[in-house]
Design a protein around this motif. Structure first.
Motif, PDB file in Angstrom:
ATOM      1  N   SER A 204      -0.724   2.772 -15.262  1.00 13.46           N
ATOM      2  CA  SER A 204       0.542   2.967 -14.551  1.00 13.46           C
ATOM      3  C   SER A 204       1.048   1.650 -13.954  1.00 13.46           C
ATOM      4  CB  SER A 204       0.367   4.014 -13.449  1.00 13.46           C
ATOM      5  OG  SER A 204       1.560   4.169 -12.727  1.00 13.46           O
ATOM      6  N   LEU A 205       0.154   0.896 -13.333  1.00 10.97           N
ATOM      7  CA  LEU A 205       0.539  -0.395 -12.759  1.00 10.97           C
ATOM      8  C   LEU A 205       0.992  -1.364 -13.842  1.00 10.97           C
ATOM      9  CD1 LEU A 205      -2.220  -0.843 -10.049  1.00 10.97           C
ATOM     10  CD2 LEU A 205       0.236  -0.698  -9.637  1.00 10.97           C
ATOM     11  N   LYS A 206       0.295  -1.370 -14.972  1.00 11.15           N
ATOM     12  CA  LYS A 206       0.664  -2.249 -16.082  1.00 11.15           C
ATOM     13  C   LYS A 206       2.056  -1.887 -16.595  1.00 11.15           C
ATOM     14  CE  LYS A 206      -1.180  -4.095 -20.425  1.00 11.15           C
ATOM     15  NZ  LYS A 206      -0.193  -3.967 -21.454  1.00 11.15           N
ATOM     16  N   ARG A 207       2.294  -0.598 -16.787  1.00 11.26           N
ATOM     17  CA  ARG A 207       3.606  -0.122 -17.245  1.00 11.26           C
ATOM     18  C   ARG A 207       4.710  -0.550 -16.271  1.00 11.26           C
ATOM     19  NH1 ARG A 207       1.486   4.564 -18.600  1.00 11.26           N
ATOM     20  NH2 ARG A 207       1.872   5.491 -16.586  1.00 11.26           N
ATOM     21  N   SER A 208       4.457  -0.334 -14.988  1.00 10.62           N
ATOM     22  CA  SER A 208       5.447  -0.689 -13.959  1.00 10.62           C
ATOM     23  C   SER A 208       5.725  -2.184 -13.941  1.00 10.62           C
ATOM     24  CB  SER A 208       4.962  -0.259 -12.575  1.00 10.62           C
ATOM     25  OG  SER A 208       4.853   1.139 -12.485  1.00 10.62           O
ATOM     26  N   ALA A 209       4.662  -2.979 -14.020  1.00 15.15           N
ATOM     27  CA  ALA A 209       4.816  -4.436 -13.961  1.00 15.15           C
ATOM     28  C   ALA A 209       5.537  -4.972 -15.183  1.00 15.15           C
ATOM     29  CB  ALA A 209       3.448  -5.106 -13.814  1.00 15.15           C
ATOM     30  N   GLU A 210       5.217  -4.441 -16.351  1.00 15.90           N
ATOM     31  CA  GLU A 210       5.839  -4.941 -17.571  1.00 15.90           C
ATOM     32  C   GLU A 210       7.299  -4.517 -17.707  1.00 15.90           C
ATOM     33  OE1 GLU A 210       2.044  -5.584 -20.507  1.00 15.90           O
ATOM     34  OE2 GLU A 210       3.064  -3.647 -20.598  1.00 15.90           O
ATOM     35  N   SER A 211       7.652  -3.393 -17.107  1.00 12.73           N
ATOM     36  CA  SER A 211       9.035  -2.918 -17.242  1.00 12.73           C
ATOM     37  C   SER A 211       9.949  -3.426 -16.127  1.00 12.73           C
ATOM     38  CB  SER A 211       9.070  -1.389 -17.289  1.00 12.73           C
ATOM     39  OG  SER A 211       8.659  -0.851 -16.055  1.00 12.73           O
TER      40      SER A 211
ATOM     41  N   SER B  82       8.701  -0.587  -3.326  1.00 18.49           N
ATOM     42  CA  SER B  82       8.508  -1.982  -3.693  1.00 18.49           C
ATOM     43  C   SER B  82       9.758  -2.561  -4.350  1.00 18.49           C
ATOM     44  CB  SER B  82       7.330  -2.095  -4.666  1.00 18.49           C
ATOM     45  OG  SER B  82       7.302  -3.361  -5.256  1.00 18.49           O
ATOM     46  N   ASP B  83      10.101  -3.775  -3.940  1.00 18.34           N
ATOM     47  CA  ASP B  83      11.228  -4.464  -4.570  1.00 18.34           C
ATOM     48  C   ASP B  83      10.858  -4.987  -5.951  1.00 18.34           C
ATOM     49  OD1 ASP B  83      13.070  -4.087  -2.583  1.00 18.34           O
ATOM     50  OD2 ASP B  83      12.592  -5.947  -1.552  1.00 18.34           O
ATOM     51  N   ALA B  84       9.573  -5.165  -6.201  1.00 17.86           N
ATOM     52  CA  ALA B  84       9.145  -5.766  -7.463  1.00 17.86           C
ATOM     53  C   ALA B  84       8.776  -4.733  -8.525  1.00 17.86           C
ATOM     54  CB  ALA B  84       7.956  -6.685  -7.213  1.00 17.86           C
ATOM     55  N   LEU B  85       8.151  -3.638  -8.106  1.00 17.46           N
ATOM     56  CA  LEU B  85       7.666  -2.653  -9.071  1.00 17.46           C
ATOM     57  C   LEU B  85       8.144  -1.248  -8.707  1.00 17.46           C
ATOM     58  CD1 LEU B  85       3.910  -3.711  -9.397  1.00 17.46           C
ATOM     59  CD2 LEU B  85       5.843  -4.477 -10.767  1.00 17.46           C
ATOM     60  N   ASP B  86       8.473  -0.466  -9.719  1.00 20.75           N
ATOM     61  CA  ASP B  86       8.762   0.949  -9.527  1.00 20.75           C
ATOM     62  C   ASP B  86       7.471   1.694  -9.795  1.00 20.75           C
ATOM     63  OD1 ASP B  86      11.498   0.599  -8.993  1.00 20.75           O
ATOM     64  OD2 ASP B  86      11.913   0.417 -11.138  1.00 20.75           O
ATOM     65  N   LEU B  87       6.805   2.116  -8.716  1.00 19.87           N
ATOM     66  CA  LEU B  87       5.489   2.731  -8.852  1.00 19.87           C
ATOM     67  C   LEU B  87       5.595   4.235  -9.071  1.00 19.87           C
ATOM     68  CD1 LEU B  87       3.694   0.892  -5.927  1.00 19.87           C
ATOM     69  CD2 LEU B  87       3.532   0.390  -8.361  1.00 19.87           C
TER      70      LEU B  87
ATOM     71  N   MET C 173      -1.780  -6.631 -10.101  1.00 18.10           N
ATOM     72  CA  MET C 173      -2.997  -6.842  -9.313  1.00 18.10           C
ATOM     73  C   MET C 173      -2.667  -7.036  -7.835  1.00 18.10           C
ATOM     74  SD  MET C 173      -6.283  -6.853  -9.513  1.00 18.10           S
ATOM     75  CE  MET C 173      -6.793  -7.178 -11.196  1.00 18.10           C
ATOM     76  N   SER C 174      -1.585  -7.735  -7.560  1.00 19.03           N
ATOM     77  CA  SER C 174      -1.179  -7.959  -6.165  1.00 19.03           C
ATOM     78  C   SER C 174      -0.849  -6.641  -5.471  1.00 19.03           C
ATOM     79  CB  SER C 174       0.024  -8.889  -6.094  1.00 19.03           C
ATOM     80  OG  SER C 174      -0.333 -10.176  -6.502  1.00 19.03           O
ATOM     81  N   MET C 175      -0.143  -5.755  -6.167  1.00 16.22           N
ATOM     82  CA  MET C 175       0.219  -4.478  -5.557  1.00 16.22           C
ATOM     83  C   MET C 175      -1.026  -3.639  -5.292  1.00 16.22           C
ATOM     84  SD  MET C 175       2.426  -2.560  -4.199  1.00 16.22           S
ATOM     85  CE  MET C 175       4.028  -3.182  -4.618  1.00 16.22           C
ATOM     86  N   LEU C 176      -1.967  -3.641  -6.217  1.00 14.35           N
ATOM     87  CA  LEU C 176      -3.207  -2.887  -6.040  1.00 14.35           C
ATOM     88  C   LEU C 176      -4.019  -3.451  -4.877  1.00 14.35           C
ATOM     89  CD1 LEU C 176      -5.161  -0.703  -6.934  1.00 14.35           C
ATOM     90  CD2 LEU C 176      -5.933  -2.225  -8.768  1.00 14.35           C
TER      91      LEU C 176
END
Length: 92
Positions: free
Chosen positions: A34-41, A13-18, A54-57
């Motif tokens: 994990s998604l919250k951590r990725s999105a916030e960082s 993903s270009d937006a999140l490091d999952l 939420m979009s990635m999920l």
């Protein structure tokens, strides 16, 4: 290309490091955290952290479609609820 494009998006993903294999977890809370951590960082996302996570999920659930076992789909749907709680969005 041997990989499906949706798998490539999820893995790179270009937006999140999952976290690797996070969507295979059987723990909805761990997926949400994990998604919250990725999105916030992430400094590459275009939307607010909640929306990006939420979009990635949702993207993963939709792209996996009928190939997603029912048990795992339930876990991922529960992860949406956990994500809402983590971001204080219980009513969204």
């Amino acid at each position: 290309m041997s990989e499906k494009w949706s798998q490539d998006v999820t893995e790179h993903s270009d937006a999140l490091d999952l976290e690797e294999h996070i969507f295979e977890s059987d723990d909805p809370e761990a997926i949400a955290r994990s998604l919250k951590r990725s999105a916030e960082s992430s400094d590459r996302r275009k939307a607010e952290p909640y929306r990006s996570a939420m979009s990635m999920l949702t993207f993963y659930i939709n792209r996996a479609g009928k190939n997603l076992p029912e048990k795992q789909k339930k876990v991922l749907e529960q992860a949406k609820d956990e994500l809402r709680k983590l971001f204080g969005r219980d009513n969204d």
